[in-house]
Every structure is written in structure tokens, then in C-alpha cells.
Design an enzyme around this catalytic site. Structure first.
Site, PDB file in Angstrom:
ATOM      1  N   ASP A   1       0.714  -1.014  -0.033  1.00 27.00           N
ATOM      2  CA  ASP A   1       0.020   0.263  -0.121  1.00 27.00           C
ATOM      3  C   ASP A   1       0.927   1.390  -0.085  1.00 27.00           C
ATOM      4  OD1 ASP A   1      -2.956   1.013   0.640  1.00 27.00           O
ATOM      5  OD2 ASP A   1      -1.565   2.402   1.893  1.00 27.00           O
TER       6      ASP A   1
ATOM      7  N   LYS B   1      -2.653   6.123  -4.505  1.00 24.98           N
ATOM      8  CA  LYS B   1      -3.584   6.841  -4.304  1.00 24.98           C
ATOM      9  C   LYS B   1      -3.540   8.366  -4.880  1.00 24.98           C
ATOM     10  CE  LYS B   1      -3.708   4.581   0.438  1.00 24.98           C
ATOM     11  NZ  LYS B   1      -2.216   4.646   0.709  1.00 24.98           N
TER      12      LYS B   1
ATOM     13  N   TYR C   1       3.433   9.938  -0.728  1.00 29.27           N
ATOM     14  CA  TYR C   1       4.725   9.123   0.089  1.00 29.27           C
ATOM     15  C   TYR C   1       5.648   9.372  -0.504  1.00 29.27           C
ATOM     16  CZ  TYR C   1       0.507   6.880   2.194  1.00 29.27           C
ATOM     17  OH  TYR C   1      -0.544   6.291   2.882  1.00 29.27           O
TER      18      TYR C   1
ATOM     19  N   HIS D   1      -7.499   9.797  -2.006  1.00 34.91           N
ATOM     20  CA  HIS D   1      -6.746   9.672  -0.751  1.00 34.91           C
ATOM     21  C   HIS D   1      -7.511  10.229   0.551  1.00 34.91           C
ATOM     22  CE1 HIS D   1      -2.543   9.167   1.150  1.00 34.91           C
ATOM     23  NE2 HIS D   1      -3.271   9.191   1.912  1.00 34.91           N
TER      24      HIS D   1
END
Ligand code: NAD
Length: 277
Positions: free
Chosen positions: A47, A77, A52, A110
């Protein structure tokens, strides 16, 4: 020993490994090593998210692993500032490129970012991405019941999952009940309370751990699995990756499940979904 992770079936017929590995706050330069360790440990469900900043590292680890694509499950996401139609298509293309994949298994909005008021439009864009075959399943993250209700009313999509902060101290009963009533699977992020909430010191967790010869983290992960949640605990440390994966040789009793469930106290460790825009 090969551990086989149970799969759950999503509302679109695709399956998802119930236990995976999350890479929030995994530094880009460390990501390939950490995800490679996770894959070697046995994790097949990863994930990540555009925000990120580590999709390229995830992709490099996947590519180097030699694991056949159908045996992997990869989620990424759409970040808030790319919500919309053209912007979502572009953001998705960038994610796919960084991951080095032809498709992702799951693509999520998200956060609802209600102040932007673009999540309905974004979901229609994700629907087109799914129709193109480049995302097998689509869903949302951090949606509360009113956000889900609006999606159901204004689009033809029932999200496959809603990924929300969820752990024994913060179980979000309203949104989980709404999701389950509509066939939307719950993915629990921060399943261990992100290490911020002292779940492992709770006596009921410690007692169950002692009773089963397991660690408190394994008891909390086991609680999620038996509650039907999809989870992907994160650790940079290989021994903890292995610990968090070694949760299929014991079962919590109904009483243990109930005492852990009774730890609910709206112990949110992160932001309220209405406040993240
Ligand atoms: P988590 O609950 O998995 O906690 C991770 C922390 O717990 C680690 O950094 C470590 O400090 C500790 N830990 C891990 N294993 C342990 C063990 N065996 N014993 C003791 N301590 C241990 O929190 P998370 O990483 O925030 O959540 C998991 C994943 O969920 C993320 O990596 C990410 O993929 C996803 N996530 C999504 C959102 C979202 O908005 N959709 C937000 C946060 C996280």
C-alpha cells in the site's frame, strides 16, 4: 515455512490479500530495500500513495523481486491537489509510470477534501480509469458516511474499499457500518495506532498476547483480521515485518475479541477527514 494470507473478495469480484505492507513515512532512498525485505518476508500486497513520494522505490523492489505480477497486489492513491478529471488522469499516469506497472490493483481517492468539493468528479475519473483496465479496482480513503452517501447518490460507483484510520481505540462505528451495509470493504490504516497510541500496554492486549505466546502487535493485527478488516502494518525493521506477518497460527476467542473491541475511546491519532484539504 510459507504462510498463505487469506484473501477477501471485493464488490467488483477481484480479490485482495487481507494482510499487506504499508509504506507511509518510508523514505524514498530506503524504500527499495524495505519493500524488498517485505516481499522476501512473504508480503504480496503493498500500500503506497503518490504523496508518500516512494512509488518509484516500490516499483523498483517489485521489478527486482521476480514475483509474477498476478501474485502481487499494489495500491496507490490520488493526492488532494490532483482531484478533478484531467488532473486525476495525469496523476494516475504519473503513479503508474513511477511504479513501472501496466496496472494497479487498487486506486484510491486519498482524502475526500470536502472544501475542494471535487471528490464526486474525481470518482467519475477513477471510474474511467477502471474501465481502461489500468486500475482493477477503485475506492476511497478517509471518507465519512456522508461523503460515501453522496458518492452513492451522484455516481454509478460503489467504492471497493474505504481506507480509514482504524484500530481498537478508534473504530469509527458509523462509517464502518455504512460501508459494510453497502458492500464496501474496510481497510484499516494506522492499525497499530501508528505507535502513537499505547495500545500495546493495554492490559487486555497484554493478557491475550501472554495467553497465546504472541506479541501485543500480533494480537492487535489478529483482532483486525478476525474483525474482517484489511490491514497493512508498516515497519522498517525486518524482524517486525516478520512478526507482523506471523499471525495465522492462533485465534482470539470471542471474549478476547470483545475485550479488545471495548478499548474504543475515539482515540484518533491523525487528522479529521473534514480538515484535510
Ligand atoms: P501503523 O499502525 O502500521 O504503525 C506503524 C508503526 O508501528 C511503526 O512505525 C512502528 O513504530 C510501530 N510498529 C510496527 N510494527 C511493530 C511491532 N511489531 N511492534 C512494535 N511496534 C511496531 O501505522 P501506519 O504506517 O500509519 O499505517 C499503516 C499503513 O496504512 C501505512 O504505511 C500506509 O500504507 C497506510 N496509511 C494510510 C493513510 C491514509 O490516509 N489513507 C494514513 C496513514 C497510513
Amino acid at each position: 515455512m510459507t504462510i498463505s494470507v487469506p484473501t477477501l473478495t471485493l464488490n467488483d469480484g477481484h480479490t485482495i490479500p487481507q494482510l499487506g505492507f504499508g509504506v507511509f513515512k518510508v523514505e524514498p532512498e530506503e524504500t527499495t530495500r524495505i519493500v524488498s525485505d517485505a516481499l522476501e518476508t512473504g508480503y504480496r500486497h503493498i500500500d503506497t500513495a503518490a504523496i508518500y513520494g516512494n512509488e518509484a522505490g516500490v516499483g523498483a523492489a517489485l521489478g527486482a523481486s521476480g514475483i509474477a505480477r498476478p501474485d502481487l497486489f499494489v495500491t496507490t492513491k490520488l493526492w488532494n491537489d490532483r482531484q478533478g478529471t484531467a488532473s486525476a488522469f495525469d496523476a494516475f499516469d504519473e503513479s503508474l509510470e513511477k511504479l513501472g506497472l501496466d496496472y494497479v490493483d487498487l486506486y484510491l481517492i486519498h482524502w475526500p477534501a470536502p472544501a475542494k468539493d471535487r471528490y464526486v468528479e474525481s470518482m467519475k475519473a477513477l471510474e474511467q480509469i477502471r474501465e481502461s483496465g489500468r486500475a482493477r479496482s477503485i475506492g476511497v480513503s478517509n471518507f465519512l458516511a456522508p461523503h460515501l452517501a453522496r458518492l452513492l447518490a451522484e455516481t454509478d460507483v460503489v467504492p471497493a474499499v474505504n481506507q480509514i484510520e482504524l484500530h481498537p481505540a478508534h473504530q469509527q462505528p458509523e462509517v464502518t457500518a455504512f460501508a459494510r451495509a453497502h458492500g464496501i470493504r474496510i481497510e484499516a490504516w494506522g492499525p497499530l495506532g501508528q505507535g502513537k497510541y499505547p495500545l500495546f500496554e493495554e492490559p487486555v492486549v497484554a493478557v491475550a498476547a501472554e495467553a497465546h505466546g504472541k506479541t501485543p502487535a500480533q494480537v492487535v493485527i489478529r483482532w483486525h483480521l478476525q474483525m474482517g478488516n484489511i490491514v497493512f502494518p508498516k515497519s522498517n525493521r525486518r524482524e517486525r515485518m516478520a512478526e507482523n506477518f506471523d499471525v495465522f497460527d492462533f485465534e482470539l476467542s470471542h471474549t478476547e475479541l470483545a475485550t479488545i473491541t471495548a478499548l474504543e475511546r475515539v482515540g484518533r491519532v491523525s487528522a479529521h477527514p473534514d480538515d484535510v484539504n
